[in-house]
Design an enzyme around this catalytic site. Structure first.
Site, PDB file in Angstrom:
ATOM      1  N   GLY A  80       0.797  -1.217   0.000  1.00  0.00           N
ATOM      2  CA  GLY A  80       0.000   0.000   0.000  1.00  0.00           C
ATOM      3  C   GLY A  80       0.826   1.262   0.000  1.00  0.00           C
ATOM      4  N   PHE A  81       2.089   1.212   0.513  1.00  0.00           N
ATOM      5  CA  PHE A  81       2.874   2.436   0.526  1.00  0.00           C
ATOM      6  C   PHE A  81       4.287   2.227  -0.005  1.00  0.00           C
ATOM      7  CE2 PHE A  81       3.248   0.615   4.832  1.00  0.00           C
ATOM      8  CZ  PHE A  81       4.622   0.498   4.958  1.00  0.00           C
ATOM      9  N   ASP A 138      -9.458  -3.372   7.005  1.00  0.00           N
ATOM     10  CA  ASP A 138      -9.110  -3.645   5.605  1.00  0.00           C
ATOM     11  C   ASP A 138      -8.875  -5.133   5.388  1.00  0.00           C
ATOM     12  OD1 ASP A 138      -8.730  -2.915   2.973  1.00  0.00           O
ATOM     13  OD2 ASP A 138      -6.602  -2.492   3.208  1.00  0.00           O
TER      14      ASP A 138
END
Length: 714
Positions: free
Chosen positions: A392-393, A507
């Site tokens: 995600g990052f 999530d």
């Protein structure tokens, strides 16, 4: 200019270097590269688009008659009304009888400056009054606004039960406009555009009631450009009407698409545009795929162009320095290697200082503070061969420590603010957790701009790698799938009840379930997780994060999250494991837009066996187990959070086949389906189209689906 190496300084001039052409030629080539680049294309594309239509079939007027006077009043009032409204939208009816004037004004959803909105509409009125002088029906499309006035009542709102939303009114042209650039792979690019529009359609219809607007970015792969999109309806449409309007546009895109890298289809009630560059302001509210490490907003395009020109000059100078440095190093008989520092110790001062600054402490002796150089050596200097994927990052690399331990290193993209909050959050939370069904965080590294998390290495990747793949899926028989389901349930139960602090994951999805060598599941990615007080039942947030398809309706629409929102995500995941199908917004199952509605129908009709990915065989035990899992999943995805079981109840239901289960209520938005109509085309005139091949039938439920920003990754 001065170029500094590790141990010495090198001062030179172009004349001394004797390589003037080495400087000039790369600069010239870089300039040519820039002129042919997407950024230059974007700059050229900034010229404002406009189109208009004069419909003479509704009659004419003169400046001195009653219609002309009413139009004059509309011209004075409508831009001011639209720019003063929070939605930057207004409609008006002025006058009576046959001389009534109906008007509609809408500014683009990313505009925040009321003056820009008013200026665009004023200019649109001025141009229409000249271009369509004396005509009682006219439409003007601009990059930033849409305007229409008519003597016919086109504002009459369609009934919610109408099979067709006449978004592209018969008296108003629908325009398609395409860029000059051809897409690299036209069929693949069209499928990406189709996916992009599907996600934006649902988000724009349901998640932005004030403006019915969505902007998006789809990150594909290095061979294809990032695709940016914008979709918008008039706020006067209901969510279901807006969705059907978008569906009409989607059909036109499929029919008219001619392989270009950008384009738009414009109607009075809804419109859609996509490009290979970011043409709208602000950050995309919908993200699909893995974002580049340093995304750039379109509101900085002009600045970027200037900076790029300056950067070319600087780059040329740096190139000279690099060439001379390489020449010197070659003459020295070797090349600079990554320094190998001693193994990590408990006194990794830079990491310790950063953790103290963030008010994060080591939770136990098993949590290690790593040096950057040690992780660089372990991953072969973060080589592409060791890259496992992109989270995600930032990217995730496989590494091998000096003692032979295999690790997964999650590296935050340097100088990227995106993901820093999640990075801190993950250290604070997961370092304190210990459970066989949670991925183990071994340590971290914080050294200047570098921030990394080090996890145990799991060789079988993530669950979605298996269950959604036709070749790998059969390797997971029902016994293994049941084992994975029970492990996920136990991990989630630990987070909700048995850990030192109650944690809401927020999530939970197939790509965040990792599998070890024995296919034991481990919940990962706690960047979105939140600590929950023991006396709390629910909380609210203004920052709704997660992945479309897994979010509970109360969380997506109102930001309300609780243990029951994780239960909803678990129910979706359970249905995906049983069926091998994704609960995705752009996939249809029969006449349903998602897997939940389809599963409910199969269950109610006693056809649940058609849902499962693998037949149970001759024995009834597997079939009974599958049926029970489907029923538990439907109990978890009920619309009302209070109707859903807790994870304590879920694990009891899954672990004891003899316990009777209550009948589930239907999932949210069960009535949101896809139906088919015959294509219709009228002969109202050139460019006037009324077409719809398929549209969504909206639910009458008062609980409307809302979709949050899409963020993929592991």
């Amino acid at each position: 200019m001065e170029q500094k190496g590790p141990n010495s300084s090198l001062v030179f001039t172009m004349k001394e270097a004797g390589i003037s052409m080495v400087v000039v030629l790369p600069c010239f080539l870089l300039l040519l590269l820039f002129l042919s680049s997407p950024l230059a294309a974007a700059a050229a594309a900034d010229a404002a688009f406009s189109e208009y239509s004069c419909n003479g079939t509704t009659g004419n007027y003169t400046a001195n008659d009653a219609f002309g006077a009413n139009l004059e009043r509309l011209t004075a009032a409508l831009p001011a009304d639209a720019s003063a409204a929070p939605s930057l939208f207004a409609s008006a009816t002025i006058g009576t009888g046959p001389d009534t004037v109906y008007g509609l004004a809408l500014c683009r959803g990313d505009i925040t400056d009321a003056r820009a909105c008013s200026g665009c509409l004023d200019d649109a009125f001025r141009k229409l009054r000249g271009l369509c002088a004396g005509v009682r029906d006219a439409t003007f499309y601009h990059d930033l606004c849409t305007l229409r006035y008519s003597g016919d009542d086109f504002l009459a709102r369609p009934d919610d039960n109408s099979p067709v939303i006449n978004a592209m009114d018969a008296n108003s042209s629908t325009y398609a406009d395409w860029d000059s650039r051809n897409a690299t792979s036209q069929s693949l690019f069209l499928s990406r555009v189709d996916t992009l529009f599907s996600e934006m359609s649902i988000y724009g219809s349901y998640n932005s009631p004030a403006r019915r607007f969505a902007s998006a970015a789809m990150y594909i792969n290095p061979t294809l450009p990032t695709v940016y999109g914008l979709a918008q309806c008039t706020p006067a449409l209901s969510p279901a009407q807006c969705l059907r309007c978008f569906q009409g546009l989607k059909e036109l895109i499929r029919q008219w698409y001619d392989g270009r890298e950008g384009g738009r289809i414009l109607g009075v009630r809804c419109n859609f545009r996509y490009e290979g560059y970011q043409f709208f302001g602000g950050s995309p509210v919908v993200r699909i795929g893995f974002a580049p490490s340093s995304p750039t907003g379109s509101n900085q395009k002009k600045t970027l162009i200037i900076v790029l020109c300056l950067s070319i000059t600087v780059f040329c100078a740096m190139l000279v320095g690099c060439l001379l440095l390489i020449r010197r190093q070659r003459k020295g008989g070797g090349k600079t290697k990554l320094p190998h520092l001693p193994p990590h110790s408990r006194s990794s001062s830079k990491t310790e200082e950063a953790l103290k600054l963030w008010k994060i402490e080591e939770s136990s002796s098993e949590f290690t503070l790593y040096d950057f150089n040690e992780l660089a050596v372990a991953t072969d200097d973060f080589s592409e061969d060791n890259r496992l994927g992109r989270g995600g990052f930032g990217p995730v690399y496989k590494g091998t420590l000096p003692d032979g331990t295999e690790v997964a290193v999650k590296r935050l993209s340097a100088q990227s603010g995106q993901g820093l909050v999640e990075f801190k959050n993950e250290i604070q939370l997961i370092a304190k957790l210990q459970h066989t069904n949670l991925v183990k965080l071994l340590g971290c590294c914080v050294q200047e701009e570098e921030k990394m998390l080090v996890y145990e290495y799991l060789p079988n990747r993530s669950l979605d790698f298996f269950i959604f793949d036709q070749e790998r899926g059969p390797s997971l028989d029902w016994k293994k799938r049941r084992h994975i389901i029970e492990g996920i349930a136990q991990g989630l139960l630990y987070l909700h009840k048995h850990s030192r602090v109650r944690i809401i994951h927020r999530d939970l999805k197939a790509s965040n379930i990792l599998l070890d060598r024995d296919l034991n599941p481990k919940i990962s990615d706690f960047g979105m997780a939140r600590i929950f007080g023991s006396n709390m039942t629910e909380a609210n947030t203004n920052r709704v994060v997660g992945t479309y398809g897994y979010m509970a309706p109360e969380y997506a629409s109102e930001g309300i999250f609780s243990v029951k929102s994780d239960v909803f995500s678990f129910g979706v995941l359970l249905l995906e494991i049983v069926s091998g199908k994704r609960n995705s917004g752009h996939q249809h199952y029969g006449d349903f837009v998602n897997l939940l509605g389809y599963a409910w129908k199969m269950w109610r009709e006693g056809r649940w066996l058609e849902l499962v990915d693998q037949t149970p065989g001759d024995g009834s035990e597997a079939g009974t187990s599958m049926m029970r899992c489907i029923k538990v999943a439907l109990l978890c995805v009920q619309d009302n959070a209070t109707d859903r079981p807790t994870m304590t109840e879920v694990t009891a239901m899954l672990g004891n086949d003899g316990v009777p289960l209550p009948d589930p209520r239907r999932p949210p938005h069960f009535d949101l389906r896809v139906t088919s109509d015959d294509e219709e085309e009228d002969d109202a005139g050139p460019g006037v189209v009324r077409r719809t091949r398929s549209h969504f039938t909206g639910s009458r439920s008062t609980n409307e689906v809302t979709i949050s920003t899409i963020q993929e990754g592991r």
